[in-house]
Design a protein around this motif. Structure first.
Motif, PDB file in Angstrom:
ATOM      1  N   SER A   1       0.824  -1.211   0.000  1.00 37.58           N
ATOM      2  CA  SER A   1       0.000   0.000   0.000  1.00 37.58           C
ATOM      3  C   SER A   1       0.854   1.255   0.000  1.00 37.58           C
ATOM      4  O   SER A   1       0.459   2.292  -0.558  1.00 37.58           O
ATOM      5  N   LEU A   2       2.014   1.196   0.607  1.00 36.84           N
ATOM      6  CA  LEU A   2       2.898   2.366   0.679  1.00 36.84           C
ATOM      7  C   LEU A   2       3.349   2.829  -0.697  1.00 36.84           C
ATOM      8  O   LEU A   2       3.720   3.993  -0.872  1.00 36.84           O
ATOM      9  N   ILE A   3       3.320   1.923  -1.673  1.00 37.11           N
ATOM     10  CA  ILE A   3       3.718   2.294  -3.039  1.00 37.11           C
ATOM     11  C   ILE A   3       2.519   2.230  -3.994  1.00 37.11           C
ATOM     12  O   ILE A   3       2.682   2.074  -5.204  1.00 37.11           O
ATOM     13  N   GLY A   4       1.319   2.348  -3.434  1.00 36.65           N
ATOM     14  CA  GLY A   4       0.131   2.443  -4.275  1.00 36.65           C
ATOM     15  C   GLY A   4      -0.329   1.153  -4.890  1.00 36.65           C
ATOM     16  O   GLY A   4      -1.034   1.159  -5.903  1.00 36.65           O
ATOM     17  N   GLN A   5       0.023   0.036  -4.286  1.00 35.89           N
ATOM     18  CA  GLN A   5      -0.465  -1.263  -4.747  1.00 35.89           C
ATOM     19  C   GLN A   5      -1.302  -1.848  -3.608  1.00 35.89           C
ATOM     20  O   GLN A   5      -1.967  -1.097  -2.916  1.00 35.89           O
ATOM     21  N   GLY A   6      -1.320  -3.155  -3.443  1.00 34.59           N
ATOM     22  CA  GLY A   6      -2.138  -3.744  -2.392  1.00 34.59           C
ATOM     23  C   GLY A   6      -3.601  -3.408  -2.606  1.00 34.59           C
ATOM     24  O   GLY A   6      -4.138  -3.544  -3.701  1.00 34.59           O
TER      25      GLY A   6
END
Length: 557
Positions: free
Chosen positions: A424-429
């Motif tokens: 999530s920190l890199i805009g995925q997840g």
């Protein structure tokens, strides 16, 4: 398009799904004539049979033959053309749903004399053209459109059936939707740009869903009078997906009301030109100081990805992540921070793009190079809800409370744990955004505080705009501008932003399962303009969405 009267509230017939068709004359009254084309016994492919015991009937398996496809389609269409709805529905794999929608085709949509002409069969799919007449209280209007059916083999008995979906009856129908002809529950509206020019799909092809949404929201209050229309009335699933009702045919025009928007004719025209040249592209331009939306455009006008898309934003999300890291005093732009080639978290091994690494360098360098592991390696120092709270409290994202004047998806940053939290920190997840959301993120950085985007001024209907619960500090804003400015001048956004000054930008490439190329993202601000774009399956954001966004920001204004 617009809001219509909900058929489910007035009729006991329920929306249904439809299968497919062939060349045929169809109606509720009288027997038609059909002409089958394509395929013969010579085209038949062999089918396998299986049986667990000799005394059980053998069930066909394997691919359908051309004859089986034609026979199933003929059985369905012949029943429909003769007004034998039960017979036609029995030729599908969902007789109940087929019965409801086929009944409504004549009873609710008032379509008569329908002629269905088969196209060229492709495998198990049979395209066809529908021509008929919509008749309502003495008013008649011809109707013509294309659709298709697909034949499948039923596992239980091995027989071919029309695979039932509502789109067989009309391609604009989603399962659960209905066709209805009558006096529109919502009067039409004419929408105007910020300078008083009328907004039409002839002038701006992207605006179809926007104009539909404006009618749905303001039709009853804008002073117009309803006409008579054939409409797609959305069912529960479509309403949940925030799809507006859709006008397919206007029999008599109503008197439209008037709705003024914030759209700029100059920026809208330029945005339309940009997305027309790039497949699967979408873009939004807005004014950070006010939240006014100046342009919204999509390559495909069928769905407003720019406002309603739900896509992983990739590295553009690092703006929100960096805000959190700066506020928590975990790192600052010029502080040394490595970006290892790989990083292991909760059983996952994360990689950087092209397996790059930064052994010695600042966090600003890692941000500018969009080096993933320089962000993911902060995960052990964070709680599962930190990113969610940052997105909601500072950027107004993920609360489903934006009121811009038409339907929107307001972003989603769910609480995640383990490797998914790191992703999530890199805009995925589980993170999901659209260009409107990411244009708002850049706008928030530009001004230091969240201004909810809007297309129609809140003074028009006295609605309340969403607000963020807190504002980032001036120090955090300065640090964000520093890393975004560096990215625009020297990082992954430099090529697209060449020749521009006083700007900040961030690129993104979001991986999608089963997709060869990632979705390319780009968001940036320059002065009192902010924009964001996505090119689905386009590749790196700096090369795909970047030129679209930069071209619009270069216009100034």
């Amino acid at each position: 398009m617009g809001n219509r009267r909900r058929v489910a509230e007035r009729r006991k017939t329920k929306p249904a799904v439809v299968g497919g068709m062939i060349a045929v004359v169809v109606v509720g009254a009288g027997v038609g004539v059909y002409a089958l084309t394509g395929g013969s016994a010579a085209d038949d492919r062999s089918t396998a049979t299986s049986s667990s015991t000799d005394d059980k009937p053998k069930v066909k398996t394997g691919p359908l033959s051309a004859t089986e496809v034609q026979t199933a389609a003929e059985r369905f269409l012949t029943g429909w053309q003769q007004g034998k709805v039960t017979q036609a529905a029995a030729a599908t794999n969902d007789p109940a749903a087929a019965t409801t929608l086929l009944t409504g085709f004549t009873k609710d949509a008032h379509i008569t004399g329908a002629t269905l002409t088969e196209g060229t069969r492709t495998g198990d799919k049979v395209p066809f053209t529908v021509k008929g007449t919509v008749s309502y209280k003495g008013t008649k209007m011809p109707l013509s459109y294309r659709s298709a059916l697909t034949v499948v083999r039923k596992k239980e008995d091995g027989k071919p059936y029309v695979d039932w979906h509502s789109s067989v009856v009309h391609p604009d129908l989603k399962d659960g939707d209905t066709l209805v002809t009558g006096e529109a529950g919502t009067p039409p509206v004419k929408a105007y740009d910020r300078h008083g020019g009328e907004l039409t799909t002839a002038k701006y092809p992207s605006l179809g869903p926007v104009l539909d949404g404006l009618r749905e929201k303001y039709g009853k209050t804008a002073g117009g009078k309803a006409g008579v229309e054939l409409d797609v009335v959305r069912g529960k699933a479509s309403q949940k997906a925030k799809l507006s009702d859709k006008t397919l045919l206007t029999l008599t025009k109503g008197t439209p009301g008037k709705v003024n928007t914030t759209l700029s004719p100059v920026f809208q025209a330029a945005a339309e030109k940009q997305v027309a040249a790039k497949d699967r592209s979408s873009v939004v331009v807005m004014r950070p100081s006010t939240g006014e939306i100046l342009a919204v455009a999509n390559h495909s006008p069928s769905f407003n990805v720019a406002f309603q898309g739900s896509l992983a934003p990739g590295s553009t999300m690092k703006i929100v992540t960096s805000t959190m890291l700066f506020e928590k005093d975990l790192v600052h732009p010029d502080q040394s921070h490595p970006c290892p080639k790989t990083y292991k978290l909760a059983g996952w091994t994360f990689h950087n793009d092209d397996n790059s690494e930064i052994k010695q360098g600042s966090f600003k360098l890692a941000f500018g190079a969009s080096c993933n592991n320089a962000f993911i390696n902060f995960a052990p120092k964070l709680s599962n809800s930190d990113l969610t709270q940052e997105a909601q409290q500072v950027y107004g994202l993920g609360l489903n409370n934006w009121a811009i004047g038409v339907p929107t998806f307001d972003g989603s940053v769910p609480v995640m744990s383990g490797a998914q939290m790191g992703a999530s920190l890199i805009g995925q997840g589980g993170v999901r955004m659209n260009p409107l959301n990411m244009a708002s993120v850049s706008s928030t950085v530009a001004t230091g505080s969240f201004h909810q985007p809007y297309l129609v001024a809140p003074s028009v209907d006295h609605r309340t705009l969403a607000k963020a619960s807190r504002t980032m500090s001036s120090k955090t804003q300065a640090e964000l501008k520093e890393v975004m400015s560096y990215t625009a001048s020297y990082g992954t956004a430099a090529k697209a932003m060449a020749g521009m000054s006083g700007c900040g930008a961030k690129t993104g490439s979001a991986e999608v399962d089963g997709q060869k190329k990632p979705n390319g993202w780009f968001t940036a601000y320059c002065g009192d303009l902010a924009a964001s774009g996505v090119v689905q399956a386009g590749g790196h954001g700096g090369d795909t969405a970047g030129p679209i966004v930069a071209a619009l920001l270069k216009m100034g204004g």
